[in-house]
Structures are given as structure tokens and as C-alpha cells.
Scaffold this motif. Structure first.
Motif, PDB file in Angstrom:
ATOM      1  N   VAL A  30       0.703   6.980 -10.163  1.00 10.85           N
ATOM      2  CA  VAL A  30       2.020   6.398 -10.427  1.00 10.85           C
ATOM      3  C   VAL A  30       3.078   6.879  -9.440  1.00 10.85           C
ATOM      4  O   VAL A  30       3.905   6.099  -8.965  1.00 10.85           O
ATOM      5  N   ALA A  31       3.048   8.187  -9.115  1.00  7.91           N
ATOM      6  CA  ALA A  31       4.169   8.757  -8.358  1.00  7.91           C
ATOM      7  C   ALA A  31       3.857   9.126  -6.915  1.00  7.91           C
ATOM      8  O   ALA A  31       4.776   9.294  -6.116  1.00  7.91           O
ATOM      9  N   SER A  32       2.599   9.292  -6.559  1.00  9.73           N
ATOM     10  CA  SER A  32       2.273   9.831  -5.229  1.00  9.73           C
ATOM     11  C   SER A  32       1.725   8.812  -4.245  1.00  9.73           C
ATOM     12  O   SER A  32       1.458   9.152  -3.101  1.00  9.73           O
ATOM     13  N   ILE A  33       1.550   7.582  -4.650  1.00  6.72           N
ATOM     14  CA  ILE A  33       0.930   6.585  -3.768  1.00  6.72           C
ATOM     15  C   ILE A  33       1.871   5.392  -3.619  1.00  6.72           C
ATOM     16  O   ILE A  33       2.400   4.872  -4.609  1.00  6.72           O
ATOM     17  N   ASN A  34       2.072   4.973  -2.396  1.00 10.46           N
ATOM     18  CA  ASN A  34       2.923   3.823  -2.094  1.00 10.46           C
ATOM     19  C   ASN A  34       2.089   2.540  -2.199  1.00 10.46           C
ATOM     20  O   ASN A  34       1.595   2.001  -1.196  1.00 10.46           O
ATOM     21  N   TRP A  35       1.928   2.057  -3.422  1.00  8.82           N
ATOM     22  CA  TRP A  35       1.107   0.875  -3.644  1.00  8.82           C
ATOM     23  C   TRP A  35       1.688  -0.395  -3.033  1.00  8.82           C
ATOM     24  O   TRP A  35       0.912  -1.250  -2.548  1.00  8.82           O
ATOM     25  N   PRO A  36       3.015  -0.584  -3.016  1.00 11.71           N
ATOM     26  CA  PRO A  36       3.537  -1.798  -2.345  1.00 11.71           C
ATOM     27  C   PRO A  36       3.125  -1.873  -0.875  1.00 11.71           C
ATOM     28  O   PRO A  36       2.809  -2.953  -0.367  1.00 11.71           O
ATOM     29  N   ALA A  37       3.112  -0.708  -0.188  1.00 10.67           N
ATOM     30  CA  ALA A  37       2.715  -0.702   1.223  1.00 10.67           C
ATOM     31  C   ALA A  37       1.235  -1.030   1.379  1.00 10.67           C
ATOM     32  O   ALA A  37       0.840  -1.807   2.268  1.00 10.67           O
ATOM     33  N   ILE A  38       0.400  -0.444   0.514  1.00 10.19           N
ATOM     34  CA  ILE A  38      -1.039  -0.726   0.566  1.00 10.19           C
ATOM     35  C   ILE A  38      -1.297  -2.194   0.240  1.00 10.19           C
ATOM     36  O   ILE A  38      -2.105  -2.871   0.896  1.00 10.19           O
ATOM     37  N   GLY A  39      -0.582  -2.708  -0.770  1.00  5.17           N
ATOM     38  CA  GLY A  39      -0.733  -4.113  -1.128  1.00  5.17           C
ATOM     39  C   GLY A  39      -0.314  -5.037  -0.005  1.00  5.17           C
ATOM     40  O   GLY A  39      -0.921  -6.089   0.198  1.00  5.17           O
ATOM     41  N   GLU A  80      -8.892   2.910   0.382  1.00  2.00           N
ATOM     42  CA  GLU A  80      -7.530   3.436   0.527  1.00  2.00           C
ATOM     43  C   GLU A  80      -7.285   4.595  -0.429  1.00  2.00           C
ATOM     44  O   GLU A  80      -6.724   5.632  -0.045  1.00  2.00           O
ATOM     45  N   LEU A  81      -7.698   4.434  -1.682  1.00  5.85           N
ATOM     46  CA  LEU A  81      -7.502   5.496  -2.674  1.00  5.85           C
ATOM     47  C   LEU A  81      -8.315   6.732  -2.314  1.00  5.85           C
ATOM     48  O   LEU A  81      -7.842   7.869  -2.445  1.00  5.85           O
ATOM     49  N   GLN A  82      -9.533   6.545  -1.873  1.00 11.40           N
ATOM     50  CA  GLN A  82     -10.389   7.657  -1.465  1.00 11.40           C
ATOM     51  C   GLN A  82      -9.744   8.440  -0.313  1.00 11.40           C
ATOM     52  O   GLN A  82      -9.702   9.686  -0.325  1.00 11.40           O
ATOM     53  N   ASN A  83      -9.210   7.748   0.670  1.00 13.06           N
ATOM     54  CA  ASN A  83      -8.569   8.416   1.804  1.00 13.06           C
ATOM     55  C   ASN A  83      -7.354   9.231   1.374  1.00 13.06           C
ATOM     56  O   ASN A  83      -7.118  10.338   1.877  1.00 13.06           O
ATOM     57  N   ILE A  84      -6.581   8.691   0.434  1.00 15.07           N
ATOM     58  CA  ILE A  84      -5.393   9.415  -0.039  1.00 15.07           C
ATOM     59  C   ILE A  84      -5.787  10.688  -0.782  1.00 15.07           C
ATOM     60  O   ILE A  84      -5.202  11.755  -0.572  1.00 15.07           O
ATOM     61  N   LEU A  85      -6.792  10.604  -1.651  1.00 16.43           N
ATOM     62  CA  LEU A  85      -7.227  11.794  -2.400  1.00 16.43           C
ATOM     63  C   LEU A  85      -7.787  12.861  -1.470  1.00 16.43           C
ATOM     64  O   LEU A  85      -7.567  14.056  -1.678  1.00 16.43           O
ATOM     65  N   GLN A  86      -8.507  12.454  -0.455  1.00 21.82           N
ATOM     66  CA  GLN A  86      -9.116  13.426   0.462  1.00 21.82           C
ATOM     67  C   GLN A  86      -8.102  14.043   1.424  1.00 21.82           C
ATOM     68  O   GLN A  86      -8.270  15.181   1.864  1.00 21.82           O
ATOM     69  N   SER A  87      -7.055  13.304   1.749  1.00 21.09           N
ATOM     70  CA  SER A  87      -6.088  13.819   2.724  1.00 21.09           C
ATOM     71  C   SER A  87      -4.901  14.539   2.088  1.00 21.09           C
ATOM     72  O   SER A  87      -4.372  15.501   2.656  1.00 21.09           O
ATOM     73  N   LYS A  88      -4.478  14.121   0.912  1.00 21.00           N
ATOM     74  CA  LYS A  88      -3.272  14.684   0.299  1.00 21.00           C
ATOM     75  C   LYS A  88      -3.540  15.560  -0.917  1.00 21.00           C
ATOM     76  O   LYS A  88      -2.615  16.245  -1.394  1.00 21.00           O
TER      77      LYS A  88
END
Length: 464
Positions: free
Chosen positions: A270-279, A166-174
Motif C-alpha cells: 500500500v505505502a512503499s510501491i508506486n503502482w500508478p507508475a508501474i501500471g 516488478e513486485l519481485q524486483n522491488i522486494l529484492q532491491s528495497k
């Protein structure tokens, strides 16, 4: 007269009962205590029996002096037994250069050398705590406290892999402006060296640097003069000015700043990823650490508490450099990591001789994790001590685990006395350099106190 006969008969019955107890003890002592223990018990029992016989038997007429000498002899025998039963102890720290007490006792008779996984070790039969050998205590501690269930490890790996994806996809897309390479999962969990609980995983995040624009500067040539730390200098500015590399925005004083990259990644976490949704999707709770220098995620899944550390990394020329988040006078430092080389070397040595190095390492890590005074001794410290000792000791079979464990303790004491632990891969690097004198003294005292009795380091309730 009848009273005397009554007492005499009672005395004979008591003596007969005592003889029966003595014979029973001696008959079973070898099974419980072994040959050496049985011999000591036999001598001690004989001395006690003689003492009782001499004390209860009526003295011969007019022979009080002879009887007094006999009783004194009995006390002398008891004193000798008491002294012989004491374990040898070192009087001075300098004496540690001499061989210490070696508990070279194995669980089974020697068999042809076969590599057997330590997780398959048969259970030690339940016996009195005092009767267990150091070897048995170590193996029981490994089984009952140190080792982790396969299902737990598999669950931890799967959870970490899903979060990493999930983290890898966010870094590559955003965040395309930051050319990171594919993330790598690393740590003891993935090398079968995790102890006690599945509680930590590393995400290695490689920076894709242009080889023609960046140059590694060894630690000895930097302002800190510390071989542990490197710096990454921007080159070719006359031909390729700033802006030609996406990493130019993180340059401080002509060097790639590990602190600047850490701060940028912290803002993303901290600010750019919606961790509650991923969780919610992964059926777990994920929280990023708010502390600025901490690139960490705290994950809770059912009963599992998993800490994930994100490690920006530069890998080139066979060297692995991690962003230094420890702060200090220079913010551009990158710390060289030997973790991959440590694990590879340890596993290679064990595979050659069916050795117990990895088991010994896990036991030591479990002890240090449980013991407050030894908590500053990490897996890297212990691994390098084991690798140094492997240069001198070639026999690391499972049967001599107790001997090697005690030798590691002795080696650690020696390094702590010197206040330095040279890296196995680069002797100029002192692995104790980050420890305070108070930490070193505390660890040295704890280990020295257990030098002749290393089982004192093991929590008793885990191997009973």
C-alpha cells in the motif's frame, strides 16, 4: 339429406388430413426424439386418434352402452400415456442411496479411445431445447460459457507475469531484510482449469526459513486442535537467541506469526510501491486493496478485470503452508494447502485413461460460480469429490460425462447431508468445517432439487 352428405364428406376429409399428420409425425419422430421417444409418441398419437375416431363416428343403432365404454377406454389410454411420460422422482432424501435416473446417452458412436481436448468439441447441432440430451447440454454449456479463449488466457498470464516480475524486483532491491524466495505464479489459470473469465491469479511468496531454527507443529498438537492448521515454532533459543534469524521480528509467543508477516507485506503493497507508475509502464491500472488482511491487487487492462492475491508461503518436508488471513483466536496459524497435489492427481488420472474429470470439474465450477446458492462450493471441494468418486468409478471417458456429472451431484448431496467432506489426502481434515449450517442446508436443498434433473442447474440461455 344433402346436408348430411356434406357433413359426411367434410368428416372424411378431416380424417384424411389427420391421418396424414399422424403419419408424418411418426415418420420423423425417430430422427428427432430417438427410438424411445418415438415409441411413446406413436402410442400417444394412436390413443388420440382412436379417441377422436370414437368421438366423431356415429354410433351404431341402439349401441350407446358399447360406445360409452369405448370412450372411457380412450380416456384410460390417455391417462396411462400421461403417467408413463412422467420422469421418475425420489420421494425422500434417504432414497438417494438408490441409483438415480441415468442419462447414459452419448453424442457419437463409440470409437477407439483417443484423448481429444474438450476445447475442440464439435458444436452440437441446433435443435429444440427439449430434444437435447444431458450430455449435449453439458458440452454446450462448457463450450459457450465455461471455456475461455486461448488469447484471453495468454493475455492474462502475460499481464500477471509482468506484475509478478516488478513486485519481485522491488522486494529484492528495497526489502533485503526479508529473505523471500522467487515468487511462483499459481492458480487455475496456469493449470488450464480457469472458468468463465480470466479473473484471478495467486502469487506464492516463499519464506526462506533456517531449517535448524524452525519446526512445524501439526494442527492436532496446537491449541485449536484442527488438522487444517499448523504452527511454526522457533527452536534452539538457548544456542541461537533472537536476532539470529531475520524472521525473529515476527515471533509472537514463540511462534512465527502469519498475521505479523501479512501486516508487514500489506504496508509494503500500500505505502512503499508506486503502482500508478508501474501500471503506466504496463499499460494497465493497478490498485492495492486497503483492507488490512487483504494482500490483493486489483488490475484493470482493457476489458479484463484481474484480481491478484499475494500468498506468503512456507514449503518444507513436502508440505505447503499458507499464511492464514482469516483471523480467529490464534494469530500464528498456517493453513495447509493441497492445491498442487489436487491438480497433479487429477491430471495424472485423466492422462492415464483419457478421462473427462477436468472437464467435469470446470463445468461444476462454472455452475457454482453462476449460482448464488452454490457459490460457497469452491474448486477444492469439487476436486476432492471427484477424486473420491474416481476411487469407485474407473470409466471417465468423454462418452460418460453426463453419468459422472450426475454421480458427482449425488455424492455432493451425500456429503452435505453428513455435514462433512473428508480431504482426499488426509481423512482427518473436514473441508466443510469452514461452512455454516445455513450454507450447507442451502447448497444441499439446491442440489437435491436437481438430483433427478441435473440439467436444471444449467442456465438455459447458454446451451440453446
Amino acid at each position: 339429406m344433402s346436408e348430411f352428405m356434406h357433413k359426411s364428406g367434410k368428416s372424411k376429409r378431416d380424417e384424411s388430413w389427420l391421418s396424414g399428420v399422424v403419419d408424418f409425425l411418426l415418420a420423423n419422430a425417430r430422427l428427432v426424439l430417438g427410438v424411445g421417444g418415438a415409441a411413446v409418441l406413436a402410442i400417444a398419437t394412436l390413443a388420440v386418434k382412436r379417441f377422436i375416431d370414437r368421438a366423431t363416428s356415429p354410433p351404431e343403432d341402439g349401441d350407446l352402452k358399447t360406445e360409452q365404454k369405448a370412450i372411457e377406454a380412450s380416456w384410460q389410454e390417455l391417462s396411462l400415456i400421461k403417467e408413463a411420460a412422467k420422469p421418475p422422482k425420489k420421494q425422500k432424501r434417504e432414497d438417494l442411496s438408490e441409483p438415480l435416473l441415468s442419462p447414459a446417452v452419448t453424442l457419437t458412436a463409440q470409437e477407439p479411445q483417443v484423448c481429444v481436448p474438450f476445447l475442440d468439441i464439435p458444436k452440437v447441432e441446433s435443435r429444440t431445447l427439449l430434444c437435447l440430451t444431458l450430455q449435449e447440454k453439458l458440452l454446450s454449456f462448457y463450450r459457450n460459457r465455461v471455456s475461455i479463449l486461448e488469447t484471453e488466457m495468454a493475455l492474462g498470464k502475460l499481464l500477471a507475469k509482468d506484475i509478478c516480475t516488478e513486485l519481485q524486483n522491488i522486494l529484492q532491491s528495497k526489502h533485503l531484510e526479508l529473505p523471500f524466495g522467487p515468487m511462483q505464479l499459481s492458480g487455475p489459470l496456469y493449470d488450464e482449469l480457469q472458468v468463465i473469465a480470466v479473473d484471478h491469479v495467486n502469487f506464492l511468496l516463499p519464506l526462506m526459513l533456517e531449517p535448524s531454527l524452525w519446526k512445524l507443529i501439526p494442527g492436532e498438537e496446537t491449541v485449536v486442535k484442527d488438522p487444517r492448521f499448523w504452527m511454526i515454532r522457533r527452536t534452539g533459543l538457548e544456542y541461537f537467541p533472537r536476532g539470529n534469524s531475520p524472521w525473529d521480528r515476527f515471533i509472537v509467543g514463540g511462534y512465527l506469526s502469519s498475521n505479523a508477516i501479512t501486516e508487514a507485506l500489506h504496508k509494503i503493497l500500500v505505502a512503499s510501491i508506486n503502482w500508478p507508475a508501474i501500471g503506466s509502464v504496463l499499460e494497465c491500472i493497478i490498485r492495492p486493496m486497503v483492507a488490512p488482511a487483504e494482500l490483493k491487487l486489483e488490475v484493470k487492462y482493457d476489458h479484463m478485470q484481474l484480481s491478484i492475491t499475494l500468498c506468503p508461503m512456507v514449503e518444507t518436508g513436502g508440505k505447503v503452508l499458507l499464511a492464514n488471513s482469516q483471523g480467529g483466536p490464534v494469530e500464528n496459524l498456517w493453513q495447509q494447502s493441497f492445491y498442487t497435489a489436487e491438480v497433479s492427481k487429477l491430471k495424472d488420472l485423466d492422462s492415464r485413461d483419457c478421462g473427462a474429470r477436468q472437464c467435469c470439474l470446470q463445468i461444476l465450477k462454472g455452475i457454482c460460480k453462476d449460482h448464488p446458492s452454490l457459490s460457497k462450493l469452491n474448486g477444492s471441494h469439487l476436486t476432492h469429490v471427484l477424486l473420491h468418486l474416481s476411487e469407485a468409478e474407473t470409466d471417465w471417458t468423454q462418452e460418460v460425462l453426463a453419468d459422472r456429472f450426475q454421480q458427482v451431484i449425488e455424492e455432493l448431496i451425500g456429503y452435505l447431508e453428513k455435514g462433512s467432506l473428508p480431504s482426499y489426502f488426509n481423512s482427518r481434515i473436514d473441508l466443510f468445517r469452514g461452512l455454516s449450517e445455513e450454507d450447507i442446508d442451502k447448497m444441499g436443498y439446491t442440489l437435491y432439487s436437481a438430483a433427478t434433473e441435473p440439467d436444471l442447474l444449467l442456465p438455459e440461455y447458454f446451451y440453446q
